[in-house]
Scaffold this motif. Structure first.
Motif, PDB file in Angstrom:
ATOM      1  N   GLY A 192       0.931  -1.202  -0.069  1.00 25.65           N
ATOM      2  CA  GLY A 192      -0.178  -0.014   0.018  1.00 25.65           C
ATOM      3  C   GLY A 192       0.816   1.129   0.135  1.00 25.65           C
ATOM      4  N   GLU A 193       0.290   2.457  -0.179  1.00 28.63           N
ATOM      5  CA  GLU A 193       1.023   3.679  -0.123  1.00 28.63           C
ATOM      6  C   GLU A 193       1.670   4.134   1.507  1.00 28.63           C
ATOM      7  OE1 GLU A 193      -1.460   6.801  -1.118  1.00 28.63           O
ATOM      8  OE2 GLU A 193      -2.028   6.226  -3.162  1.00 28.63           O
ATOM      9  N   HIS A 194       1.277   3.266   2.261  1.00 32.37           N
ATOM     10  CA  HIS A 194       1.844   3.248   3.576  1.00 32.37           C
ATOM     11  C   HIS A 194       3.016   2.381   3.761  1.00 32.37           C
ATOM     12  CE1 HIS A 194      -0.390  -0.599   3.367  1.00 32.37           C
ATOM     13  NE2 HIS A 194      -1.369   0.000   3.680  1.00 32.37           N
ATOM     14  N   GLY A 195       3.548   1.832   2.608  1.00 25.60           N
ATOM     15  CA  GLY A 195       4.681   1.187   2.480  1.00 25.60           C
ATOM     16  C   GLY A 195       4.886  -0.216   3.271  1.00 25.60           C
ATOM     17  N   GLU A 236      14.489  -5.057  -0.016  1.00 25.77           N
ATOM     18  CA  GLU A 236      14.833  -3.410   0.321  1.00 25.77           C
ATOM     19  C   GLU A 236      13.510  -2.722   0.812  1.00 25.77           C
ATOM     20  OE1 GLU A 236      17.284  -0.506   1.085  1.00 25.77           O
ATOM     21  OE2 GLU A 236      18.011  -2.569   0.874  1.00 25.77           O
ATOM     22  N   ARG A 237      12.428  -3.191  -0.160  1.00 27.54           N
ATOM     23  CA  ARG A 237      11.266  -2.142   0.020  1.00 27.54           C
ATOM     24  C   ARG A 237      10.625  -2.713   1.346  1.00 27.54           C
ATOM     25  NH1 ARG A 237       6.344  -2.007  -4.532  1.00 27.54           N
ATOM     26  NH2 ARG A 237       5.079  -0.376  -3.574  1.00 27.54           N
ATOM     27  N   LEU A 238      10.556  -3.837   1.809  1.00 29.44           N
ATOM     28  CA  LEU A 238      10.000  -4.141   2.913  1.00 29.44           C
ATOM     29  C   LEU A 238      10.981  -3.787   4.122  1.00 29.44           C
ATOM     30  CD1 LEU A 238       9.652  -8.235   2.090  1.00 29.44           C
ATOM     31  CD2 LEU A 238       7.696  -6.600   2.448  1.00 29.44           C
ATOM     32  N   TYR A 239      11.934  -3.782   4.081  1.00 29.12           N
ATOM     33  CA  TYR A 239      12.826  -2.870   5.260  1.00 29.12           C
ATOM     34  C   TYR A 239      12.637  -1.469   5.222  1.00 29.12           C
ATOM     35  CZ  TYR A 239      16.860  -1.469   7.711  1.00 29.12           C
ATOM     36  OH  TYR A 239      17.693  -0.990   8.776  1.00 29.12           O
TER      37      TYR A 239
END
Length: 731
Positions: free
Chosen positions: A461-464, A526-529
């Protein structure tokens, strides 16, 4: 309540199992026995029930969920005194009481007025039968004449959901004097036949529960008070198997009888044709009749019990435990730790319902004991996934519609379970096993299943954060909604992807598969972190963020579990503090990882254990959803939820905080708690301990036996305690 201890310790645990020396009545403490075909749940008071374990399941014996009045009872009628070695259902005070729950049997050795009775209940190695052994010993100095009665109420339907009035109208019994067998028949639908047999001819018998109770009570039936039994067929009454023997004993003399009961496997339906007794030989195999004849004798029953005991000791007494000392913990490892793993994953603890993440974690606990059974569970797990990658939350092994709610942690459990199996069993071939999909009979490797699942679940989501769908591991956290996000999910996904990177079996065919699904592990990690770090509030990690479609109407963007933010609820949740370390994200920021664990211990540790969240919810909160509806102190709301606490222990070990890990680990174990406070079995792990919002309930245990805690305790053992030679024993 007065507790009778008979001048002995209340309980002890040794390599034979759990010994209880007081018939405590706060609630029944159960043992589970199974052999893969049949299962038995039995308490220290003798109540419980048996069932077959292969579908379609049959509940063999009846049960009362509210009072300990239905089970496997032995009555001693000694003049005007009626008593049970299991204390219930008569409730007559005993001179001594001793119950032993073992992985292979439950046994009582109790005494009253100079008569000692040893009662043992166990399941043979195979089949849908159980065996009762009763030895009566005259320890007095005079001749005694006693009536000894064995009683078991039958059901023979596929569930307890039968009409309590009308179900028995379709049942009947047949007395077979030549074989000393009471046949019990359920004649509606597919015919089911139960067997109640003894090799020692009884002086009287009974097939009708109504006639047995008469003008007495369910605890002390009239025909037990005033023998003999009247020998009535059930004829539409609730049916019971009851045998009575007259035993005359000189001082020092003992006599033993055996009863075998259970489900008779029919070779054809006997509702069509002639007399049941004339057809028995053709309805049942000669092997079955020979087996019950053998088990119905004291010698045959004792021989089988010895073989069952030896089988379970081979399963449970492993050389892994040599470094743990010889105290309570060591005895627990050799008995009920492994028993709980077995009974939850392959026995009757879970009944017919299987949760996706539950089975995945059962694999993680079972694989070191039984690699082949764990392998089979993994294949079955993956067969409850769709081609899209979506997984069902729960299914019923007897059929019917599964629980289709789309919890987004579910797909990630596939690579986690596969990698754990590979690591512990040293067997990368597990990734090559084949399994079909719910919507496609064409099987694919379990590696394919893992990658399809990850591809499906990695939606942001936009919240990351990873979108929650119906939720994550915490089922009750329902407020964020499908478009909401969970820090735990980011961490859990990061771990799953890391395991794909490092597990040899996962790497075979990596390039082709990952290219097909456009799956870049490095980019996703990387995106998850980065998404997780957005929710580090300076003291701990926030738990979740509400999306645009909250089913509870919570405002989008609301943070669950935060502090130092505008509108923050100053609430800390255990999961993200532990999982930042478990996931491997801690390697990228050790300082934050240590601070999260330190905050977790400072804010959540109590005398009872680690709370799952604090403060608890005392009113409805739409951002938390169903979690806030739980009574404070219960389950996932301000309770010591042991499954989550075991996550924390694993994280503390991984972080090198060994003293903290051992301290919390001890608080999970029931061995070191006061049962008068927990009111729960001291020998098996429970789902949670009450957090004490209501102080009088602090520390009370809830839901014994059924908890994923045992599988994470297993991982703590395999990965840290045993390799490091650590002990949790005091002193």
């Amino acid at each position: 309540m007065k507790i009778e201890t008979y001048n002995r310790p209340e309980w002890k645990l040794d390599d034979e199992g759990f010994h209880l020396f007081t018939p405590q009545r706060v609630r029944p403490w159960y043992n589970y026995l199974s052999n893969g075909e049949g299962g038995l749940k039995i308490s220290h008071l003798g109540d419980g029930y048996s069932t077959t374990l292969k579908e379609p399941r049959i509940v063999v014996s009846n049960y009362d969920f509210w009072t300990p009045l239905k089970g496997r009872f032995v009555y001693i009628t000694d003049g005007g005194c009626v008593w049970n070695p299991s204390y219930h259902p008569s409730g007559t005070a005993l001179d001594t009481y001793h119950c032993i729950h073992s992985p292979w049997a439950t046994r009582w050795i109790s005494e009253k007025n100079g008569i000692q009775v040893e009662q043992t209940v166990f399941l043979p190695r195979e089949g849908t039968l159980e065996v009762l052994l009763v030895t009566v010993h005259n320890r007095s100095q005079k001749n005694r004449c006693l009536y000894v009665t064995a009683v078991q109420e039958f059901l023979l339907y596929n569930s307890f959901g039968v009409d309590p009035v009308y179900y028995s109208w379709f049942t009947d019994t047949t007395w077979d004097p030549e074989r000393t067998i009471l046949w019990l028949k359920k004649n509606v639908g597919a015919q089911v036949v139960g067997v109640y047999h003894t090799g020692t001819a009884p002086s009287s018998w009974q097939g009708s529960l109504k006639r047995l109770i008469g003008e007495g009570t369910p605890g002390i039936p009239q025909e037990i008070q005033t023998p003999p039994l009247s020998g009535s067929m059930s004829g539409g009454d609730p049916y019971v198997g009851a045998f009575q023997w007259v035993m005359e004993l000189v001082p020092g003399e003992s006599k033993t009888v055996a009863v075998v009961s259970g489900l008779a496997p029919l070779t054809k339906n006997s509702m069509v044709g002639g007399s049941f007794l004339t057809e028995v030989s053709s309805l049942l195999s000669p092997d079955f009749l020979q087996k019950i004849n053998h088990l119905g004798t004291p010698q045959g029953a004792q021989e089988e019990l010895a073989l069952v005991r030896s089988l379970w000791q081979r399963r449970l007494f492993r050389n892994w435990y040599g470094v743990t000392g010889s105290g309570l913990f060591s005895s627990w490892l050799k008995t009920f730790f492994g028993t709980q793993v077995y009974q939850q994953s392959t026995g009757m603890v879970r009944s017919t319902f299987r949760g996706f993440r539950d089975v995945a974690q059962d694999v993680m606990g079972l694989c070191r004991f039984e690699p082949e059974k764990a392998r089979s569970l993994l294949v079955d797990l993956c067969s409850h996934q769709y081609l899209s990658g979506r997984c069902v939350r729960q299914w019923n092994t007897e059929g019917g519609a599964p629980d289709e709610r789309d919890f987004r942690d579910l797909p990630f459990w596939i690579p986690v379970a596969l990698a754990t199996y590979e690591r512990i069993c040293q067997d990368p071939s597990i990734w090559e096993e084949l399994a079909p999909y719910l919507d496609s009979p064409q099987p694919e490797t379990l590696r394919h299943h893992a990658i399809r699942g990850i591809t499906y679940a990695l939606k942001y989501g936009e919240h990351g954060l990873v979108l929650m769908g119906a939720g994550d591991w915490n089922d009750a956290l329902s407020g964020p909604g499908p478009q909401g996000g969970s820090t735990f999910l980011n961490m859990f996904a990061y771990w799953a992807l890391s395991l794909l990177e490092t597990s040899p079996g996962a790497q075979r065919g990596e390039t082709e598969l990952y290219h097909r699904y456009s799956l870049s592990l490095k980019e996703h990690k990387e995106r998850l972190y980065e998404g997780v770090l957005r929710y580090w509030n300076g003291s701990w990690f926030d738990r979740a963020v509400v999306g645009s479609d909250s089913p509870t109407g919570a405002a989008p963007g609301t943070i669950v579990g935060t502090t130092n933010r505008e509108g923050g609820d100053n609430r800390i949740f255990l999961l993200p503090q532990a999982w930042f370390t478990i996931s491997g994200m801690a390697e990228r920021n050790p300082e934050i990882a240590r601070q999260a664990l330190t905050s977790m211990l400072r804010e959540l540790e109590t005398e009872v254990g680690l709370l799952k969240c604090k403060p608890g919810y005392t009113a409805w909160d739409p951002a938390a959803g169903n979690l806030s509806s739980l009574s404070p102190g219960m389950a996932e709301n301000f309770a010591v939820y042991n499954h989550a606490a075991a996550f924390a222990v694993y994280a503390l070990f991984k972080a090198g905080m060994t003293d903290d890990a051992l301290r919390i680990f001890r608080k999970i174990l029931p061995l070191y708690k006061d049962w008068r406070k927990t009111r729960a079995e001291p020998y098996v792990l429970v789902n949670f301990y009450n957090g004490g919002y209501y102080p009088e309930r602090a520390g009370e245990g809830g839901i014994p036996w059924l908890t994923g805690t045992v599988n994470w305790v297993a991982l703590c053992l395999w990965d840290y305690l045993l390799p490091l030679g650590l002990s949790v024993e005091e002193g």
